[in-house]
Scaffold this motif. Structure first.
Motif, short mmCIF file in Angstrom:
data_model
loop_
_atom_site.label_atom_id
_atom_site.label_comp_id
_atom_site.label_asym_id
_atom_site.label_seq_id
_atom_site.Cartn_x
_atom_site.Cartn_y
_atom_site.Cartn_z
N LYS A 28 -38.90 16.57 4.97
CA LYS A 28 -38.42 16.06 6.27
C LYS A 28 -39.09 16.81 7.41
O LYS A 28 -39.50 16.22 8.40
CB LYS A 28 -36.90 16.18 6.37
CG LYS A 28 -36.19 15.17 5.49
CD LYS A 28 -34.68 15.34 5.55
CE LYS A 28 -34.01 14.34 4.62
NZ LYS A 28 -32.64 14.65 4.31
N ARG A 29 -39.20 18.13 7.27
CA ARG A 29 -39.81 18.94 8.33
C ARG A 29 -41.29 18.58 8.51
O ARG A 29 -41.76 18.40 9.64
CB ARG A 29 -39.66 20.42 8.00
CG ARG A 29 -40.21 21.32 9.08
CD ARG A 29 -39.94 22.78 8.79
NE ARG A 29 -40.49 23.59 9.87
CZ ARG A 29 -40.76 24.88 9.75
NH1 ARG A 29 -40.49 25.52 8.62
NH2 ARG A 29 -41.27 25.55 10.76
N ALA A 30 -42.01 18.47 7.39
CA ALA A 30 -43.44 18.15 7.46
C ALA A 30 -43.65 16.74 8.02
O ALA A 30 -44.53 16.53 8.87
CB ALA A 30 -44.07 18.28 6.08
N LYS A 31 -42.86 15.77 7.56
CA LYS A 31 -42.99 14.39 8.04
C LYS A 31 -42.69 14.32 9.53
O LYS A 31 -43.40 13.65 10.28
CB LYS A 31 -42.05 13.45 7.26
CG LYS A 31 -42.47 13.23 5.82
CD LYS A 31 -41.59 12.24 5.10
CE LYS A 31 -40.22 12.79 4.83
NZ LYS A 31 -39.42 11.96 3.90
N SER A 32 -41.65 15.02 9.96
CA SER A 32 -41.28 15.03 11.37
C SER A 32 -42.39 15.62 12.23
O SER A 32 -42.76 15.06 13.26
CB SER A 32 -39.98 15.82 11.53
OG SER A 32 -39.67 15.96 12.89
N VAL A 70 -43.27 19.07 -3.67
CA VAL A 70 -43.42 18.16 -2.54
C VAL A 70 -42.91 18.89 -1.30
O VAL A 70 -42.10 19.81 -1.44
CB VAL A 70 -42.63 16.84 -2.74
CG1 VAL A 70 -43.25 16.00 -3.81
CG2 VAL A 70 -41.16 17.09 -3.04
N PRO A 71 -43.40 18.56 -0.11
CA PRO A 71 -44.39 17.52 0.13
C PRO A 71 -45.78 17.95 -0.33
O PRO A 71 -46.09 19.13 -0.35
CB PRO A 71 -44.36 17.35 1.65
CG PRO A 71 -43.98 18.69 2.17
CD PRO A 71 -43.01 19.24 1.13
N ASN A 72 -46.54 16.95 -0.72
CA ASN A 72 -47.93 17.16 -1.11
C ASN A 72 -48.73 16.34 -0.11
O ASN A 72 -48.64 15.12 -0.10
CB ASN A 72 -48.13 16.70 -2.56
CG ASN A 72 -49.29 17.38 -3.23
OD1 ASN A 72 -50.28 17.70 -2.59
ND2 ASN A 72 -49.16 17.60 -4.52
N ILE A 73 -49.48 17.02 0.76
CA ILE A 73 -50.05 16.38 1.94
C ILE A 73 -51.57 16.40 1.92
O ILE A 73 -52.19 17.42 1.62
CB ILE A 73 -49.53 17.09 3.22
CG1 ILE A 73 -47.99 17.04 3.24
CG2 ILE A 73 -50.11 16.45 4.48
CD1 ILE A 73 -47.35 17.96 4.25
N PHE A 74 -52.13 15.24 2.28
CA PHE A 74 -53.58 15.10 2.42
C PHE A 74 -53.87 14.64 3.85
O PHE A 74 -53.19 13.75 4.37
CB PHE A 74 -54.12 14.04 1.45
CG PHE A 74 -54.02 14.45 0.01
CD1 PHE A 74 -55.13 14.94 -0.67
CD2 PHE A 74 -52.83 14.33 -0.69
CE1 PHE A 74 -55.04 15.31 -2.00
CE2 PHE A 74 -52.73 14.70 -2.02
CZ PHE A 74 -53.84 15.19 -2.68
N LYS A 78 -58.43 15.36 2.45
CA LYS A 78 -58.47 16.77 2.05
C LYS A 78 -57.05 17.23 1.76
O LYS A 78 -56.14 17.03 2.56
CB LYS A 78 -59.07 17.60 3.19
CG LYS A 78 -59.16 19.09 2.92
CD LYS A 78 -59.77 19.81 4.13
CE LYS A 78 -60.01 21.27 3.87
NZ LYS A 78 -58.81 22.07 3.80
N HIS A 79 -56.85 17.86 0.61
CA HIS A 79 -55.53 18.37 0.27
C HIS A 79 -55.25 19.60 1.13
O HIS A 79 -56.02 20.56 1.12
CB HIS A 79 -55.48 18.74 -1.22
CG HIS A 79 -54.16 19.25 -1.66
ND1 HIS A 79 -53.96 20.54 -2.06
CD2 HIS A 79 -52.96 18.63 -1.72
CE1 HIS A 79 -52.68 20.70 -2.38
NE2 HIS A 79 -52.06 19.55 -2.18
N VAL A 80 -54.15 19.55 1.89
CA VAL A 80 -53.81 20.69 2.75
C VAL A 80 -52.61 21.48 2.24
O VAL A 80 -52.32 22.54 2.77
CB VAL A 80 -53.58 20.27 4.23
CG1 VAL A 80 -54.86 19.75 4.85
CG2 VAL A 80 -52.47 19.25 4.34
N GLY A 81 -51.92 20.95 1.23
CA GLY A 81 -50.79 21.68 0.67
C GLY A 81 -49.46 21.05 1.04
O GLY A 81 -49.35 19.83 1.10
N GLY A 82 -48.47 21.91 1.31
CA GLY A 82 -47.12 21.44 1.59
C GLY A 82 -46.68 21.75 3.01
O GLY A 82 -47.50 21.95 3.91
N CYS A 83 -45.38 21.84 3.18
CA CYS A 83 -44.78 22.04 4.50
C CYS A 83 -45.26 23.33 5.16
O CYS A 83 -45.69 23.32 6.31
CB CYS A 83 -43.25 22.04 4.37
SG CYS A 83 -42.39 22.30 5.93
#
Length: 101
Positions: A28-32, A70-74, A78-83
């Motif tokens: 939620k934090r990363a998506k926000s 998760v989160p698993n973020i690109f 490029k894969h940047v990791g998580g929150c």
């Protein structure tokens, strides 16, 4: 290999791809952060807990990135990791240039 294709297409067709779980506070934090800072950037969010193939997607992501959580973020494929990684990139002033690259 539908799961692999789904993951690879999601990553390649979107500037930001977030593999998430709807109940996860870090997700939620990363998506926000990403959706509020970059509202006009094409972002795809897959909620793994809401998809039948969610655990298979998570297995493939672990194989692809070495990251099981998760989160698993690109960003820009490029894969940047998580929150923590995204928050850290933002606080260092590096997130915007990564997104606009």
């Amino acid at each position: 290999m539908a799961v692999k294709d789904l993951v690879e297409n999601t990553i390649s067709e979107n500037k930001i791809a977030i593999f998430s779980k709807s109940y996860c506070p870090y997700c939620k934090r990363a998506k926000s952060l990403l959706t509020s800072k970059f509202p006009d950037v094409q972002t795809k969010i897959l909620e793994l807990d809401e998809l039948d193939e969610g655990s298979a997607i998570q297995d493939y992501l672990a194989e692809k990135t070495g990251q099981r959580t998760v989160p698993n973020i690109f960003i820009n494929q490029k894969h940047v990791g998580g929150c923590d990684s995204v928050v850290s990139l933002d606080s260092q002033g590096k997130l915007a240039s990564l997104v606009s690259a």
